[in-house]
Motif scaffolding. Sequence first.
Motif, PDB file in Angstrom:
ATOM      1  N   ALA A 180     124.622  35.243 125.953  1.00 29.51           N
ATOM      2  CA  ALA A 180     124.212  34.761 124.563  1.00 29.51           C
ATOM      3  C   ALA A 180     125.280  33.489 124.269  1.00 29.51           C
ATOM      4  O   ALA A 180     126.420  33.777 124.687  1.00 29.51           O
ATOM      5  N   LEU A 181     124.901  32.564 123.753  1.00 25.90           N
ATOM      6  CA  LEU A 181     125.683  31.465 123.338  1.00 25.90           C
ATOM      7  C   LEU A 181     126.265  31.703 121.701  1.00 25.90           C
ATOM      8  O   LEU A 181     127.499  31.216 121.489  1.00 25.90           O
ATOM      9  N   LEU A 182     125.498  32.303 121.004  1.00 25.04           N
ATOM     10  CA  LEU A 182     125.682  32.770 119.795  1.00 25.04           C
ATOM     11  C   LEU A 182     125.092  33.966 119.373  1.00 25.04           C
ATOM     12  O   LEU A 182     124.070  34.338 119.527  1.00 25.04           O
ATOM     13  N   ILE A 215     119.591  43.159 122.652  1.00 23.80           N
ATOM     14  CA  ILE A 215     120.754  42.072 122.637  1.00 23.80           C
ATOM     15  C   ILE A 215     121.947  42.819 122.838  1.00 23.80           C
ATOM     16  O   ILE A 215     122.542  43.552 121.625  1.00 23.80           O
ATOM     17  N   GLY A 216     122.709  42.826 123.935  1.00 23.81           N
ATOM     18  CA  GLY A 216     123.991  43.358 123.759  1.00 23.81           C
ATOM     19  C   GLY A 216     124.099  44.595 124.498  1.00 23.81           C
ATOM     20  O   GLY A 216     123.316  45.157 125.173  1.00 23.81           O
ATOM     21  N   ALA A 226     120.326  36.297 118.313  1.00 20.68           N
ATOM     22  CA  ALA A 226     121.245  35.614 119.464  1.00 20.68           C
ATOM     23  C   ALA A 226     120.488  34.155 119.969  1.00 20.68           C
ATOM     24  O   ALA A 226     119.417  34.245 119.702  1.00 20.68           O
ATOM     25  N   ILE A 227     121.353  33.340 119.931  1.00 18.74           N
ATOM     26  CA  ILE A 227     120.754  32.145 120.416  1.00 18.74           C
ATOM     27  C   ILE A 227     120.902  32.238 122.206  1.00 18.74           C
ATOM     28  O   ILE A 227     122.281  32.419 122.474  1.00 18.74           O
ATOM     29  N   THR A 237     117.202  28.922 122.794  1.00 23.84           N
ATOM     30  CA  THR A 237     116.092  29.710 122.115  1.00 23.84           C
ATOM     31  C   THR A 237     116.834  30.772 121.147  1.00 23.84           C
ATOM     32  O   THR A 237     117.611  31.391 121.676  1.00 23.84           O
ATOM     33  N   LYS A 238     116.367  30.687 119.737  1.00 28.43           N
ATOM     34  CA  LYS A 238     116.636  31.907 118.913  1.00 28.43           C
ATOM     35  C   LYS A 238     115.696  33.179 119.417  1.00 28.43           C
ATOM     36  O   LYS A 238     114.617  33.020 119.243  1.00 28.43           O
ATOM     37  N   VAL A 239     116.491  34.305 119.472  1.00 29.35           N
ATOM     38  CA  VAL A 239     115.787  35.495 119.976  1.00 29.35           C
ATOM     39  C   VAL A 239     116.180  36.613 119.217  1.00 29.35           C
ATOM     40  O   VAL A 239     117.516  36.634 118.608  1.00 29.35           O
TER      41      VAL A 239
END
Length: 101
Positions: free
Chosen positions: A38-40, A100-101, A3-4, A12-14
Motif C-alpha cells: 500500500a502507498l497510503l 488489507i494488512g 488503502a491506496i 487505486t483506492k481499495v
Amino acid sequence: MYAIVNIAGKQTKVEANKFVYAHRLAGNVGDTVELGKALLTDNNGAISIGAPELDVTVTGTILAHVQGDKVLVFKKKRRKGYKKLNGHRQQFTKVLINSIG
C-alpha cells in the motif's frame, strides 16, 4: 479502513470486502492475488503515508475477467471523403478485496 494501492501502474483506492476493476491481471477465476504494498492507509482517521511504500499488503480474489464499454474512434477529413471508424473494448479483471494488512 481503506488503502491506496498501485495496481498495474495505476493508483487505486481499495476497501475490504468490496470489489474493484483493474486492468487485466494474470490468473484464473477464483485465484488469490496479492496486489502489492500500500502507498497510503487510513484506519478510522489515522492516516499512514509510505515513503514510497508501507509494509501493508493487499490481497484479493479474482471474480471474473470482463470487458469495458466500447469506445468508438471516428476520424474524418472534411471535403475529402475520408471517414474511418474503429472500436475498442478494454480488458478488465474484477477483484474482490479480501484483506488489507
